[in-house]
Design a protein around this motif. Structure first.
Motif, PDB file in Angstrom:
ATOM      1  N   THR A 182       0.397  -1.161  -2.572  1.00 14.20           N
ATOM      2  CA  THR A 182      -0.819  -1.451  -1.829  1.00 14.20           C
ATOM      3  C   THR A 182      -1.923  -0.476  -2.240  1.00 14.20           C
ATOM      4  OG1 THR A 182      -0.146  -0.019   0.010  1.00 14.20           O
ATOM      5  CG2 THR A 182       0.471  -2.342   0.145  1.00 14.20           C
ATOM      6  N   SER A 186      -3.685  -2.418   1.611  1.00 12.61           N
ATOM      7  CA  SER A 186      -3.728  -3.854   1.327  1.00 12.61           C
ATOM      8  C   SER A 186      -2.904  -4.158   0.083  1.00 12.61           C
ATOM      9  CB  SER A 186      -5.176  -4.323   1.111  1.00 12.61           C
ATOM     10  OG  SER A 186      -5.946  -4.138   2.278  1.00 12.61           O
ATOM     11  N   LEU A 188      -1.497  -5.295  -3.316  1.00 11.48           N
ATOM     12  CA  LEU A 188      -2.134  -5.532  -4.608  1.00 11.48           C
ATOM     13  C   LEU A 188      -1.405  -6.661  -5.316  1.00 11.48           C
ATOM     14  CD1 LEU A 188      -4.445  -4.220  -6.264  1.00 11.48           C
ATOM     15  CD2 LEU A 188      -2.698  -2.888  -7.454  1.00 11.48           C
ATOM     16  N   THR A 390      -7.049  -5.648 -12.566  1.00 11.34           N
ATOM     17  CA  THR A 390      -6.843  -5.759 -11.126  1.00 11.34           C
ATOM     18  C   THR A 390      -8.095  -5.257 -10.421  1.00 11.34           C
ATOM     19  OG1 THR A 390      -5.880  -3.534 -10.913  1.00 11.34           O
ATOM     20  CG2 THR A 390      -4.364  -5.359 -11.327  1.00 11.34           C
ATOM     21  N   ASP A 392      -9.699  -4.745  -6.183  1.00 12.52           N
ATOM     22  CA  ASP A 392      -9.499  -4.863  -4.743  1.00 12.52           C
ATOM     23  C   ASP A 392     -10.775  -4.391  -4.049  1.00 12.52           C
ATOM     24  OD1 ASP A 392      -7.100  -5.029  -2.511  1.00 12.52           O
ATOM     25  OD2 ASP A 392      -8.640  -3.567  -1.975  1.00 12.52           O
ATOM     26  N   THR A 394     -12.512  -4.186  -0.141  1.00 17.30           N
ATOM     27  CA  THR A 394     -12.197  -4.281   1.279  1.00 17.30           C
ATOM     28  C   THR A 394     -13.348  -3.755   2.116  1.00 17.30           C
ATOM     29  OG1 THR A 394      -9.843  -3.937   0.797  1.00 17.30           O
ATOM     30  CG2 THR A 394     -10.542  -3.670   3.069  1.00 17.30           C
ATOM     31  N   TYR A 412     -10.595  -8.881  -0.526  1.00 18.97           N
ATOM     32  CA  TYR A 412     -10.337  -9.795  -1.644  1.00 18.97           C
ATOM     33  C   TYR A 412      -9.706  -8.985  -2.768  1.00 18.97           C
ATOM     34  CZ  TYR A 412     -11.173 -12.603  -5.832  1.00 18.97           C
ATOM     35  OH  TYR A 412     -11.015 -13.295  -7.015  1.00 18.97           O
ATOM     36  N   ALA A 413      -8.607  -9.502  -3.312  1.00 19.89           N
ATOM     37  CA  ALA A 413      -7.922  -8.832  -4.414  1.00 19.89           C
ATOM     38  C   ALA A 413      -7.605  -9.860  -5.493  1.00 19.89           C
ATOM     39  CB  ALA A 413      -6.648  -8.148  -3.925  1.00 19.89           C
ATOM     40  N   ARG A 414      -7.644  -9.410  -6.737  1.00 24.73           N
ATOM     41  CA  ARG A 414      -7.413 -10.316  -7.861  1.00 24.73           C
ATOM     42  C   ARG A 414      -6.706  -9.544  -8.977  1.00 24.73           C
ATOM     43  NH1 ARG A 414     -10.219 -14.877 -10.396  1.00 24.73           N
ATOM     44  NH2 ARG A 414     -10.168 -14.701 -12.674  1.00 24.73           N
ATOM     45  N   GLN A 475      -4.702 -14.355  -6.813  1.00 25.02           N
ATOM     46  CA  GLN A 475      -5.780 -13.958  -5.920  1.00 25.02           C
ATOM     47  C   GLN A 475      -5.280 -13.895  -4.480  1.00 25.02           C
ATOM     48  OE1 GLN A 475      -9.929 -15.578  -7.191  1.00 25.02           O
ATOM     49  NE2 GLN A 475      -8.521 -17.269  -7.517  1.00 25.02           N
TER      50      GLN A 475
END
Length: 567
Positions: A182, A186, A188, A390, A392, A394, A412-414, A475
């Motif tokens: 994380t 959050s 990953l 990657t 992230d 928040t 949002y994470a990608r 995502q």
């Protein structure tokens, strides 16, 4: 149901209005240099109530009776602090500054190198679950370029390597996919196609403020980590002007090239300390390589042990890492603030591999010889490019609603991986005879019998010419809402909810090409070879990778020309 909720909210408001004898308290614990002290223990009225400071050094109490209270603060390596405070409906305590115990010695003691780890130990001591916490200054004591290499120094953590760098982390001996990674709490996403493992070599070690490894999970953590959870905390907004820089270099014995590493951190607070900003950037360029041999052993019907597969491999890899992070926060007052944290990581991995294989070896020593070059098109430096990213982002807040504390996050994470124009050219020579020296079972050595060869020449024919495109994207959209309240002097409650929308797409296009004029193509290819023999082959100098089709020739081929190739 809605009527009940309104009535409940009204009753809480009336009760708060009719009960002025209770109040809230918030404060911050700092050291002599005005740095926050996370993990400090704050005690009210001789163990009647207690709290632990967060990463920014803040503590808070709700539902305290109005009037005078005795407050005591303890922290490993610092002198305890006691003071009398007055609690009203909403009150704050001026910053409490603690003194390092080393200041009592009549000598000069340098403590700055370990101050961050001192904070990590306090946070680790005061966590309810079993955790290990490592700070940035402890990470900086070692030449670890990525966060995976830093993790391997924590007890109970094992890592899986790729080209000499730690890529995946394993907690308590469980497979890497059993653990979660994380960023600031959050999850990953992973850029790997078929597994959920997160690539730790994507993130430079100098971009992380703290590593928190939870070997047991609490109810407020995601329940998808059987092995444990690795939380990477990015750099927070500072409490004063902060600037830091790092630079380093090295030399790789295989690639015979220099490595470079640069990092910069800059932060400050503005508007009467209401607005905080922290910027960080990191760049790493590492030309590396590796030599290896791989063997598969078999047993024939008579029980005779022999080598069934024999490979000599030589890799040249250039890894380039870039990472950027931003941390912002705005304090409305001592009990309400909003914050934003974002991090972006990019890794470009250019790889060429030269492999000689004796395939399907019989117990009599007969085998096919395969000579393969791995590369890419000219747009990718004639090498296989693996680009992984990657990110992230928040947005969150910390608020106080009467006796109820509320934390919320939107994120949002990608993660993505692209492999454009990954190419292989493979030549084969059938039915060659070899003698094997098995004196050392760990280093079997094959010698061609008289009249046979394992060196690329005109007798070889094209076995494969392939190109592959790969595109992977995962995502996550995330939202979380948590509430906490103290029910009594000895108990508190925490509850909340979380929503995650996850998507993952994987697309692979694979093509095999056949030259329309095989004779002319083979003549052209064999005229463009490279000798990868070296006296530095690390498994043993007796092994040599041999001669291969040159990577520049492979990269220059126009495989989309239908007048030259069919697929």
């Amino acid at each position: 149901m809605s009527t009940f909720l309104v009535a409940l909210a009204s009753s809480l408001t009336i009760m708060a209005a009719d009960s002025p004898q209770y109040g809230q308290l918030k404060g911050r614990i700092l050291d002599n240099e005005k740095n926050p002290l996370p993990g400090a223990v704050v005690i009210i009225d001789g163990n009647k109530l207690s709290a632990v400071t967060d990463l920014d050094g803040f503590f808070s109490f709700a539902n305290l009776s109005s009037g005078n209270h005795n407050l005591k603060v303890t922290y490993i390596g610092f002198l305890p602090v006691s003071k009398t405070i007055v609690v009203s409906e909403k009150s704050t305590v001026d910053d409490i500054v603690m003194s390092d115990t080393s200041r009592e010695l009549n000598e000069v003691v340098v403590t700055g190198v370990f101050s961050g780890q001192q904070r990590a130990i306090n946070a680790q001591k005061n966590n309810i679950n079993i955790t290990n916490v490592v700070s940035a200054d402890q990470i900086g004591k070692f030449p670890d370029s990525n966060i995976g290499d830093a993790l391997k120094r924590i007890s109970g953590i094992n890592v899986q390597y790729d080209q000499g760098e730690a890529r995946f982390g394993q907690v308590r001996g469980t497979p890497a996919e059993f653990s979660s990674v994380t960023i600031n709490g959050s999850r990953l996403p992973s850029a790997e196609g078929d597994i959920r493992n997160v690539q730790l070599d994507l993130i430079p070690s100098d971009m992380i403020q703290t590593i928190e490894v939870s070997k047991t999970l609490m109810p407020d953590q995601d329940g998808d980590a059987i092995g444990g959870s690795i939380n990477l905390v990015t750099k927070n907004s500072p409490h004063r002007f902060t600037v830091g820089a790092v630079a380093g270099t090295g030399y790789n014995w295989i690639s015979r090239k220099a490595q470079m590493n640069f990092g910069l951190t800059l932060g400050n607070r503005f508007f009467n300390d209401r607005f905080g900003v922290m910027l960080a950037a990191s760049y790493n360029n590492a030309p590396v390589g590796s030599y290896n041999t791989e063997f598969i052993w078999e047993k024939d019907d008579d029980g005779k042990i022999y080598v069934n597969d024999y490979q000599i491999r030589q890799y040249y890899v250039t890894r380039e890492r870039q990472s950027y992070s931003l941390s912002l926060d705005w304090k409305f007052n001592d009990f309400n603030k909003v914050w934003f944290k974002g991090i972006f990581n990019n890794r470009n991995d250019w790889e060429n591999r030269y492999r000689t294989t004796l395939k399907d070896i019989t117990s009599e020593g007969k085998a096919d010889v395969r000579v393969q070059t791995k590369g890419g098109s000219g747009d990718e430096r004639n090498a296989r490019l693996e680009r992984q990213r990657t990110m992230d982002f928040t947005l969150g807040g910390e608020n106080r609603l009467g006796i109820l504390g509320m934390d919320w996050k939107l994120g949002y994470a990608r993660a993505m991986e692209k492999r454009p124009n990954e190419r292989y050219i493979d030549y084969r020579l059938k039915s060659q005879r070899f003698s094997f020296d098995l004196t050392n079972p760990r280093e079997p050595f094959a010698t061609p019998d008289e009249g046979y060869t394992m060196t690329l020449n005109d007798d070889f024919s094209l076995k494969e010419l392939t190109q592959q495109q790969e595109d992977i994207v995962e995502q996550d959209f995330k939202a979380a809402l948590d509430f906490k309240a103290r029910l009594s002097e000895r108990s508190k409650i925490k509850f909340g909810c979380k929503f995650v929308n996850k998507t993952k797409d994987k697309e692979i296009d694979y093509y095999e090409y056949t030259p329309l004029d095989k004779k002319a193509f083979n003549a052209d290819a064999l005229a463009h070879t490279t000798d990868q023999s070296t006296d530095r082959f690390m498994p043993s100098s007796k092994y040599q990778a041999g001669t291969f089709i040159d990577k520049k020739f492979l990269g220059s081929l126009n495989l989309d020309d239908s007048n030259l190739f069919e697929r």
